[in-house]
Design a protein around this motif. Structure first.
Motif, mmCIF file in Angstrom:
data_model
loop_
_atom_site.group_PDB
_atom_site.id
_atom_site.type_symbol
_atom_site.label_atom_id
_atom_site.label_comp_id
_atom_site.label_asym_id
_atom_site.label_seq_id
_atom_site.Cartn_x
_atom_site.Cartn_y
_atom_site.Cartn_z
ATOM 1 N N ALA A 197 -16.630 -1.368 7.393
ATOM 2 C CA ALA A 197 -15.522 -2.181 6.877
ATOM 3 C C ALA A 197 -15.553 -3.594 7.447
ATOM 4 N N ALA A 198 -15.409 -4.578 6.557
ATOM 5 C CA ALA A 198 -15.207 -5.963 6.974
ATOM 6 C C ALA A 198 -13.783 -6.423 6.667
ATOM 7 N N HIS A 199 -13.089 -5.656 5.834
ATOM 8 C CA HIS A 199 -11.701 -5.935 5.474
ATOM 9 C C HIS A 199 -11.077 -4.588 5.127
ATOM 10 N N VAL A 200 -9.751 -4.490 5.261
ATOM 11 C CA VAL A 200 -9.059 -3.218 5.051
ATOM 12 C C VAL A 200 -7.794 -3.458 4.247
ATOM 13 N N HIS A 201 -7.470 -2.516 3.361
ATOM 14 C CA HIS A 201 -6.174 -2.473 2.692
ATOM 15 C C HIS A 201 -5.376 -1.303 3.250
ATOM 16 N N LEU A 202 -4.087 -1.517 3.497
ATOM 17 C CA LEU A 202 -3.219 -0.499 4.068
ATOM 18 C C LEU A 202 -2.067 -0.167 3.136
ATOM 19 N N ARG A 203 -1.883 1.120 2.883
ATOM 20 C CA ARG A 203 -0.665 1.659 2.279
ATOM 21 C C ARG A 203 -0.728 3.179 2.410
ATOM 22 N N GLN A 204 0.416 3.807 2.330
ATOM 23 C CA GLN A 204 0.449 5.264 2.386
ATOM 24 C C GLN A 204 0.052 5.853 1.035
ATOM 25 N N ALA A 205 -0.473 7.081 1.083
ATOM 26 C CA ALA A 205 -0.875 7.812 -0.118
ATOM 27 C C ALA A 205 -0.830 9.297 0.209
ATOM 28 N N ARG A 206 -1.034 10.115 -0.812
ATOM 29 C CA ARG A 206 -1.199 11.557 -0.635
ATOM 30 C C ARG A 206 -2.022 12.069 -1.812
ATOM 31 N N PRO A 207 -2.531 13.282 -1.753
ATOM 32 C CA PRO A 207 -3.337 13.770 -2.870
ATOM 33 C C PRO A 207 -2.602 13.663 -4.208
ATOM 34 N N GLY A 208 -3.262 13.016 -5.158
ATOM 35 C CA GLY A 208 -2.679 12.815 -6.479
ATOM 36 C C GLY A 208 -1.813 11.593 -6.602
ATOM 37 N N VAL A 209 -1.535 10.912 -5.488
ATOM 38 C CA VAL A 209 -0.620 9.767 -5.484
ATOM 39 C C VAL A 209 -1.279 8.623 -4.722
ATOM 40 N N LEU A 210 -1.601 7.543 -5.432
ATOM 41 C CA LEU A 210 -2.300 6.417 -4.812
ATOM 42 C C LEU A 210 -1.426 5.643 -3.846
ATOM 43 N N GLN A 211 -0.130 5.577 -4.119
ATOM 44 C CA GLN A 211 0.787 4.793 -3.281
ATOM 45 C C GLN A 211 2.043 5.613 -3.038
#
Length: 276
Positions: A197-211
């Motif tokens: 990784a040179a850059h990262v995106h952060l957010r929560q997710a769970r199986p079947g749910v991107l955000q």
């Protein structure tokens, strides 16, 4: 490691307003792209990259990453198509000029999709060819080329990502755990991508749910922060809660979730000794 805020997180805000929100939140950094009211104009970047660089420098916030699309949407001139390498390389050279002038250290592009008539294997092979050509262009620039593996691309598993990285020397990632978690991969299956990784995106997710909301996601964020640090990652992690008509990401309070994730990182960072 430092935080950033994706400009496309606030679709109703101008670029100046997003920069102002980032300052108020104490983040003082934004990722820029080609979407919504905060969008940069791709045609302007290609025609006069230096002028657009001056525009973003005037925001007086750090700009760690630029999200570039070669065509329209996921399919337009995507990297798994064989017929656009030369024109994509020409455009990418201009995009690099813009990034370098604006002090942007990383640029990310999408890896491509499984196009009509292709298999996943053929898409990967063609994308590797395209990315090798783009890496040759990037070799003359201090700006780092990255790709973001994502849902609906051909690159939907950690093992495929590692195969691509083996084929394209020097290629780095804009890594978003959410895209893999959404598809059902365990966090420990994603962790081997952290050293790339040179850059990262952060957010929560769970199986079947991107955000997902902070209280409804399955990503162990503290573990992710530690994995990145232990892998030697020193770049920016962009808070990327969005309000988009894509993968049902219309239902979270973007500002509330952004602040919650910011605070979670600050608590972890204060204990770990990492920078904020």
């Amino acid at each position: 490691m430092q935080l950033s805020l994706t400009s496309w997180s606030m679709p109703a805000c101008s670029l100046e307003e997003v920069a102002g929100i980032s300052k108020v939140l104490g983040i003082n950094a934004i990722d820029v792209g080609l979407f919504y009211k905060s969008a940069l104009d791709r045609d302007e970047i290609l025609a006069d990259p230096m002028a657009v660089a001056e525009k973003v420098k005037a925001l007086q916030v750090r700009i760690p990453n630029y999200y570039h699309l070669f065509g329209d949407g996921l399919g337009g001139r995507n990297l798994a198509l064989p017929d656009h390498i030369d024109e994509n390389c020409r455009d990418f050279e201009r995009a690099l000029t813009f990034c370098e002038a604006a002090g942007i250290g990383t640029v990310f592009v999408l890896p491509g999709i499984v196009n009509p008539g292709q298999s996943r294997e053929r898409a990967l092979a063609q994308s590797a060819t395209s990315l090798t050509a783009l890496m040759a262009v990037a070799s003359h620039s201090p700006v780092t080329l990255t790709i973001e593996p994502h849902v609906h691309s051909y690159l939907e598993s950690p093992s495929l990502v590692l195969r691509l990285l083996d084929q394209v020397e020097g290629l780095k990632l804009t890594l978003d755990y959410a895209h893999f978690v959404c598809l059902g991969y365990r966090q420990e299956e994603i962790d081997p991508l952290a050293p790339h990784a040179a850059h990262v995106h952060l957010r929560q997710a769970r199986p079947g749910v991107l955000q997902a909301k902070a209280a409804e996601g399955t990503i162990n964020m503290a573990a992710q922060f530690g994995t990145l640090r232990d892998a030697g990652f020193t770049g920016s992690m962009a808070l990327e809660y969005v309000h988009q008509n894509y993968m049902a990401t219309l239902y979270e309070d973007v500002l509330t979730e952004t602040v919650a994730l910011r605070d979670l990182y600050r608590i972890w960072s204060a204990t770990s000794g990492d920078s904020k």
